[in-house]
Enzyme design. Structure first.
Site, PDB file in Angstrom:
ATOM      1  N   ASN A 189     -69.962  24.865  19.646  1.00  0.00           N
ATOM      2  CA  ASN A 189     -69.507  24.655  21.029  1.00  0.00           C
ATOM      3  C   ASN A 189     -70.617  24.935  22.041  1.00  0.00           C
ATOM      4  O   ASN A 189     -70.357  25.028  23.243  1.00  0.00           O
ATOM      5  CB  ASN A 189     -68.269  25.505  21.332  1.00  0.00           C
TER       6      ASN A 189
ATOM      7  N   ASP B 229     -76.020  40.380  19.434  1.00  0.00           N
ATOM      8  CA  ASP B 229     -74.589  40.580  19.641  1.00  0.00           C
ATOM      9  C   ASP B 229     -73.959  41.393  18.511  1.00  0.00           C
ATOM     10  O   ASP B 229     -74.605  41.675  17.494  1.00  0.00           O
ATOM     11  CB  ASP B 229     -73.880  39.222  19.805  1.00  0.00           C
TER      12      ASP B 229
ATOM     13  N   HIS C 191     -72.534  27.680  22.182  1.00  0.00           N
ATOM     14  CA  HIS C 191     -72.786  29.079  22.554  1.00  0.00           C
ATOM     15  C   HIS C 191     -74.091  29.586  21.961  1.00  0.00           C
ATOM     16  O   HIS C 191     -74.527  29.148  20.900  1.00  0.00           O
ATOM     17  CB  HIS C 191     -71.602  29.987  22.180  1.00  0.00           C
TER      18      HIS C 191
ATOM     19  N   GLU D 112     -69.940  32.396  25.268  1.00  0.00           N
ATOM     20  CA  GLU D 112     -69.093  31.226  25.088  1.00  0.00           C
ATOM     21  C   GLU D 112     -69.154  30.331  26.330  1.00  0.00           C
ATOM     22  O   GLU D 112     -69.645  30.766  27.376  1.00  0.00           O
ATOM     23  CB  GLU D 112     -67.645  31.680  24.847  1.00  0.00           C
TER      24      GLU D 112
END
Ligand SMILES: N[C@@H]1[C@@H](O)[C@H](O)[C@@H](COP(=O)(O)O)O[C@@H]1O
Length: 262
Positions: A136, A67, A138, A143
């Site tokens: 979270n 990313d 990810h 996400e």
């Protein structure tokens, strides 16, 4: 899924490095899936040690980062292009011409995403993808609610992720980009092997939901359950909320010889 619980973060890095080195020894032109963040740093350090000792040579291997932030030029120290260059490419003796990061400053970002997918395919696909996990759940910058079929695309970062990553921007939340390019979960699942590393109590909940929870777009890491060769390397703290940890320890202690990795 192979779950390995190790005594500490250093052991996680050493185990991940050993697995990546085994892939490269068997295939010197291997394509490595590279990850940023704090989680894989110990892996890169341990791999660097193997390179320095002459136990593995990464000079013919290729790399594709997961990313990149949108809008940060590659020369910006917070860009993942710069981060990969300083923590992976140079210290591990990889060829910079063979290591790519999604171009977050491209004029046409959507075309750049498609080109990145084609470049991965053109290189023969990723042999081993190293992954961290966000608090979270990810992976990459996929996400919660990311599609399991998603490909490389532009995403908006979750507020929690921007807060978590503000530490790389001198704590200045406003300096953290709003958008990113990330390989999709479908792209990640195409890799031949997945290697997720997690350390520390802050990841324990995300790890438990990834490994033992239901398959859910709310937990992008749970996509690993769909992969036939996914390994999760954890320190004790990151493993602390797993309900089947005794079974994972038993399995690791009774591996058949052909599955052992030094
Ligand atoms: N995009 C990266 C991910 O690839 C990384 O795995 C995750 C966890 O980061 P860390 O390892 O620093 O906790 O969040 C970052 O934002």
């Amino acid at each position: 899924m192979e779950i390995v619980i190790l005594p500490d973060a250093a052991a996680v890095g050493a185990a991940a490095a050993a697995r990546i080195a085994a892939v490269v020894r068997a295939k010197p032109e291997a394509v490595l899936g590279l990850s940023t963040g704090s989680s894989p740093l110990g892996t890169y350090e341990a791999l660097g040690e193997l390179v320095r000792r002459g136990e593995v040579d990464l000079s013919r291997a290729a790399g594709f980062a997961l990313d990149e932030y949108v809008g940060l030029p590659p020369e910006s120290p917070q860009s993942y292009a710069a981060t990969i260059d300083t923590t992976v490419t140079r210290p591990l003796g990889m060829d910079p011409a063979r290591v790519r990061t999604p171009p977050g400053s491209a004029a046409d970002l959507e075309a750049a995403c498609e080109e990145y997918e084609q470049a991965i395919r053109g290189a023969g696909g990723v042999d081993v993808q190293l992954l961290g996990i966000g608090a979270n759940g990810h992976i990459g910058f996929n996400e919660p609610t990311s599609s399991f079929a998603s490909r490389t695309r532009i995403k908006t970062l979750a507020p929690r992720t921007r807060e978590d990553n503000a530490r790389f921007f001198d704590g200045d939340l406003d300096a953290v980009p709003l958008h990113c390019i990330t390989q999709g979960l479908g792209t990640i699942l195409d890799a031949r092997r997945l290697l997720l590393v997690a350390q520390g109590e802050a990841k324990a909940d995300a790890v438990a939901r990834t490994v033992e929870g239901p398959l859910s777009a709310m937990v992008p890491g749970s996509a690993l359950q769909l992969h036939p060769h996914a390994t999760v390397l954890l320190d004790e703290a990151a493993a602390s909320r797993l309900t089947l940890s005794e079974y994972y320890r038993f399995t690791a202690a009774h591996l058949p010889p052909w599955q052992r990795v030094d």
